[in-house]
Motif scaffolding. Structure first.
Motif, short mmCIF file in Angstrom:
data_model
loop_
_atom_site.label_atom_id
_atom_site.label_comp_id
_atom_site.label_asym_id
_atom_site.label_seq_id
_atom_site.Cartn_x
_atom_site.Cartn_y
_atom_site.Cartn_z
N VAL A 10 59.93 8.32 42.78
CA VAL A 10 60.82 9.34 43.34
C VAL A 10 62.13 9.39 42.56
O VAL A 10 62.51 8.42 41.93
CB VAL A 10 61.09 9.10 44.84
N ASP A 11 62.80 10.54 42.63
CA ASP A 11 64.08 10.65 41.94
C ASP A 11 65.27 10.44 42.88
O ASP A 11 66.37 10.21 42.42
CB ASP A 11 64.20 11.98 41.21
N ASP A 12 65.05 10.50 44.19
CA ASP A 12 66.12 10.26 45.17
C ASP A 12 65.53 9.39 46.27
O ASP A 12 64.85 9.90 47.18
CB ASP A 12 66.63 11.60 45.72
N GLN A 51 62.29 4.10 42.92
CA GLN A 51 63.16 4.84 42.01
C GLN A 51 63.47 3.90 40.87
O GLN A 51 64.40 3.11 40.94
CB GLN A 51 64.43 5.29 42.73
N ARG A 52 62.65 3.94 39.84
CA ARG A 52 62.77 3.00 38.73
C ARG A 52 62.80 3.70 37.38
O ARG A 52 62.46 3.13 36.37
CB ARG A 52 61.60 2.01 38.76
N GLY A 53 63.14 5.00 37.37
CA GLY A 53 63.25 5.72 36.11
C GLY A 53 61.97 6.38 35.64
O GLY A 53 61.97 7.05 34.61
N ALA A 54 60.87 6.22 36.36
CA ALA A 54 59.62 6.87 35.98
C ALA A 54 59.68 8.33 36.40
O ALA A 54 60.44 8.72 37.29
CB ALA A 54 58.44 6.18 36.67
N LYS A 55 58.87 9.16 35.77
CA LYS A 55 58.80 10.57 36.15
C LYS A 55 58.36 10.66 37.62
O LYS A 55 57.41 9.99 38.03
CB LYS A 55 57.79 11.28 35.25
N ALA A 56 59.05 11.49 38.40
CA ALA A 56 58.74 11.62 39.82
C ALA A 56 57.32 12.16 40.00
O ALA A 56 56.88 13.04 39.27
CB ALA A 56 59.74 12.56 40.50
N GLY A 57 56.61 11.59 40.96
CA GLY A 57 55.24 12.00 41.26
C GLY A 57 54.35 10.79 41.48
O GLY A 57 54.81 9.65 41.56
#
Length: 157
Positions: A10-12, A51-57
Motif C-alpha cells: 500500500v502507499d498509505d 508500506q515498504r516502497g513496493a508498487k501498490a497492489g
C-alpha cells in the motif's frame, strides 16, 4: 488446517488500516509502523498490508499451514507437478519466523506456503542478510530473471 494468505503493498498505511478495519469489522491483530495484519476466522484468512516502497497492489498470495506435516505434504504436491520452487527454512519475515516454500504461478504471481514458528522483532531482516541484499522473507524472482540478477529484483513481503 490451511489459512488463505493475501499480502497487499500500500502507499498509505493509515488510510488502508482504516479501510480494511471497516471492511473486516475489526482492527488489525498485528500493527507495526510499516505493516498491519488481520488474522480472521470467518473467512479463515491472514490478510496483511505493508508500506515498504513496493508498487501498490497485490504483493503475493499464500497458504499458511498449522503444522510442519501439512507444509511437507504441500511441498510434495508441488514437487510432483515439477513447478519452479524456492525453499526458505527458518526465515524471518513480516515480524514472524517461518519455514517457507515459494512457487510462482503462470502469471508471475508469487505464492507462499509456510508454517509460522514464532515472532520476529524486525520486519524482513534475517541475521544472515547483509546490507543491500534482499531479506530472507523475499519471494523468488519471476522465472524470466537471470540468476545473477535475482538479488537486485527480489521483492520482499
Amino acid at each position: 488446517m490451511k489459512r488463505f494468505h493475501v499480502h497487499v503493498a500500500v502507499d498509505d498505511l493509515n488510510a488502508n488500516i482504516r479501510f480494511y478495519s471497516a471492511v473486516f469489522g475489526a482492527g488489525p491483530s498485528v500493527l507495526k509502523p510499516d505493516y498491519a495484519k488481520w488474522m480472521m476466522e470467518d473467512p479463515r484468512i491472514n490478510f496483511a498490508i505493508s508500506q515498504r516502497g513496493a508498487k501498490a497492489g497485490l504483493d503475493h498470495l499464500g497458504l499458511q499451514l498449522d503444522t510442519d506435516e501439512e507444509l511437507k505434504a504441500l511441498r510434495s504436491q508441488v514437487a510432483a507437478a515439477e513447478i519452479n520452487r524456492h525453499e526458505q527454512p527458518n526465515a524471518s519475515c513480516c515480524y514472524a519466523r517461518s519455514d517457507k516454500y515459494w512457487i510462482t504461478d503462470p502469471q508471475g504471481i508469487a505464492w507462499e506456503t509456510y508454517h509460522t514458528l514464532g515472532e520476529a522483532e524486525i520486519y524482513g531482516a534475517d541475521s544472515a542478510t547483509k546490507a543491500g541484499e534482499a531479506a530472507a522473507c523475499c519471494a523468488p524472482p519471476s522465472k524470466t530473471v537471470k540468476a545473477e540478477d535475482r538479488k537486485a529484483v527480489t521483492k520482499c513481503c
